[in-house]
Design an enzyme around this catalytic site. Structure first.
Site, PDB file in Angstrom:
ATOM      1  N   SER A   2     -11.223  42.274   6.438  1.00 35.04           N
ATOM      2  CA  SER A   2     -10.710  40.905   6.483  1.00 35.04           C
ATOM      3  C   SER A   2      -9.520  40.820   7.416  1.00 35.04           C
ATOM      4  O   SER A   2      -8.767  41.795   7.572  1.00 35.04           O
ATOM      5  CB  SER A   2     -10.291  40.525   5.064  1.00 35.04           C
ATOM      6  OG  SER A   2      -9.496  39.381   5.088  1.00 35.04           O
TER       7      SER A   2
ATOM      8  N   TYR B  88      -5.794  42.072  -3.457  1.00 38.01           N
ATOM      9  CA  TYR B  88      -7.075  41.934  -2.744  1.00 38.01           C
ATOM     10  C   TYR B  88      -6.937  42.469  -1.315  1.00 38.01           C
ATOM     11  O   TYR B  88      -7.734  43.305  -0.872  1.00 38.01           O
ATOM     12  CB  TYR B  88      -7.521  40.461  -2.715  1.00 38.01           C
ATOM     13  CG  TYR B  88      -8.597  40.208  -1.685  1.00 38.01           C
ATOM     14  CD1 TYR B  88      -9.895  40.662  -1.887  1.00 38.01           C
ATOM     15  CD2 TYR B  88      -8.304  39.559  -0.476  1.00 38.01           C
ATOM     16  CE1 TYR B  88     -10.875  40.465  -0.928  1.00 38.01           C
ATOM     17  CE2 TYR B  88      -9.271  39.352   0.485  1.00 38.01           C
ATOM     18  CZ  TYR B  88     -10.557  39.805   0.259  1.00 38.01           C
ATOM     19  OH  TYR B  88     -11.520  39.624   1.214  1.00 38.01           O
TER      20      TYR B  88
ATOM     21  N   LYS C 281      -8.588  45.951   0.828  1.00 35.14           N
ATOM     22  CA  LYS C 281      -9.291  45.986   2.127  1.00 35.14           C
ATOM     23  C   LYS C 281      -8.610  47.005   3.045  1.00 35.14           C
ATOM     24  O   LYS C 281      -9.272  47.795   3.727  1.00 35.14           O
ATOM     25  CB  LYS C 281      -9.286  44.597   2.788  1.00 35.14           C
ATOM     26  CG  LYS C 281     -10.094  43.570   2.044  1.00 35.14           C
ATOM     27  CD  LYS C 281     -11.585  43.887   2.095  1.00 35.14           C
ATOM     28  CE  LYS C 281     -12.425  42.950   1.282  1.00 35.14           C
ATOM     29  NZ  LYS C 281     -13.795  43.391   1.094  1.00 35.14           N
TER      30      LYS C 281
END
Ligand code: NAD
Ligand code: UFG
Length: 339
Positions: A124, A149, A153
């Site tokens: 991302s 989150y 990643k």
């Protein structure tokens, strides 16, 4: 030989399964339906014009995953499965680290034991953190993520890089997505958020259809052309086609670790999106200006040059088409897959 798509029943995964099938790949899905529905699979099969096998299995279930590899000849994995809500990740960090990192470790270990060492991972733009200045390039330092989150990643990128360092048979492609919106032209598959949407486009479409009263625009005092946040919105079908190109590239031969931005290179503000959506849908989107959302940055858009040069991929669909397709999906499926 088949391609295993983890999280293939979800938003980006479903569009990618259709694009892979159209490109001639044999696709197998593994999904636990945590954030998707068997109805999504039925529609993927409809769009592909054939049955796509799906194993209902959690990627942290080692024995279940191993069975999938034993029953099929899997050449590469496209790994979408994971939890993705930024705000929720701050409330549930253990669940996020467990699912995203634990799931990826189990997947890679099972892949290793089955001698499948080609993986394309859904990363991302969030890994660029708060400090890099747009347009964001793959050579900029990653890290400085601001929520669990995003940190999953970033950590998974490092884990996959370390795996390649330890065993040069692995090929890893990290795809850093910007802001996927839009839906398949048919209106049969699209984004189906649970509860009140966190992301801008599904929120707008739910206001437009009357499920939500108005949009809150999070901040109008950013240093941008109209004071609202600027992002790089990309059509999900362009994103799906980027996966096909990344897979072609990885299967051509030894690649090691490769990183690509998948974005358009254009930044649009929240109010640009509202205006474009109103034009494309013919619906009004009432909004109010609300305080900034914690963790948001003013501007985030890609430099997509590397994907064009190396993969021969670039986004083809513009903002008008993204808005039209988002609206078609929402208006044909007011309750997502639950109709
Ligand atoms: P999604 O929630 O629609 O799809 C994810 C799928 O993975 C769902 O079908 C879910 O049921 C499945 N899943 C989750 N945990 C699983 C597990 N442990 N085992 C098996 N299946 C599991 O999300 P999406 O928008 O399609 O995103 C796909 C990937 O792309 C995610 O990794 C996400 O973090 C990443 N990503 C998304 C965006 C975005 O804005 N949508 C942006 C950047 C990166
Ligand atoms: N926004 C609003 N109102 C809303 C929702 C969003 O004004 O109700 C604004 C945000 O403040 C931001 C823009 O719309 O300026 C886009 O917000 P999104 O929540 O749609 O997307 P983000 O850029 O915050 O994050 C998304 C994904 C992340 C991913 C990131 C990659 O949610 O998972 O894109 O760029 F990491």
């Amino acid at each position: 030989m088949a391609i295993l798509v983890t999280g293939g029943a979800g938003f980006i995964g479903s569009h990618t399964c259709v694009a892979l099938t159209q490109a001639g790949y044999e696709v197998i899905i593994v999904d636990n339906y945590y954030n998707s529905s068997p109805k999504s699979l039925a529609r993927i099969c409809e769009l592909c014009g054939k049955d796509i096998p799906l194993y209902e299995c959690d990627i942290r279930d080692r024995a279940g995953l191993d069975k999938i590899f034993k029953e099929n000849k899997i050449e590469a994995v496209i790994h979408f499965a994971g939890l993705k809500a930024v705000g929720e990740s701050c409330q549930k960090p253990i669940e996020y680290y467990d699912n995203n990192i634990g799931g990826t470790l189990t997947l890679c270990d099972v892949m290793r034991h089955n001698n499948c060492k080609n993986i394309v991972f859904s990363s991302s733009a969030t890994v660029y953190g708060m400090h890099n200045v747009s347009p964001l390039k793959e050579t900029m330092p990653a890290g400085g993520t601001t929520n669990p989150y995003g940190t999953t990643k970033y950590m998974i990128e490092i884990i996959l890089e370390d795996i390649v360092k330890s065993d040069s048979d692995w090929n890893v492609t990290l795809l850093r997505y910007f802001n996927p919106i839009g839906a398949h032209k048919s209106g049969r598959i699209g984004e189906n958020p649970n509860g009140i949407p966190n992301n801008l486009m599904p929120y707008i479409t739910q206001v437009a259809i009357g499920k939500l009263p108005e949009l809150s625009v999070f901040g109008d005092d950013y240093d941008t052309h109209d004071g609202t946040g600027v992002r790089d919105y990309i059509h999900v079908v362009d994103l799906a086609e980027g996966h096909v190109k990344a897979l072609n590239n990885i299967l051509e031969g030894k690649k090691g670790v490769q990183i690509f931005n998948l974005g358009t290179g254009h930044g649009y503000s929240v109010l640009d999106i509202v205006k474009a959506f109103e034009q494309a849908s013919g619906r009004k989107v009432p909004y109010k200006i609300a305080p900034r959302r914690p963790g948001d940055i003013a501007t985030c858009y890609s430099d997509p040059t590397k994907a064009k040069e190396v993969l021969g991929w670039e986004a083809k669909r513009g903002l008008e088409e993204m808005c039209e397709d988002s609206w078609r999906w929402q208006s044909m499926n007011p309750n997502g897959f639950e109709d």
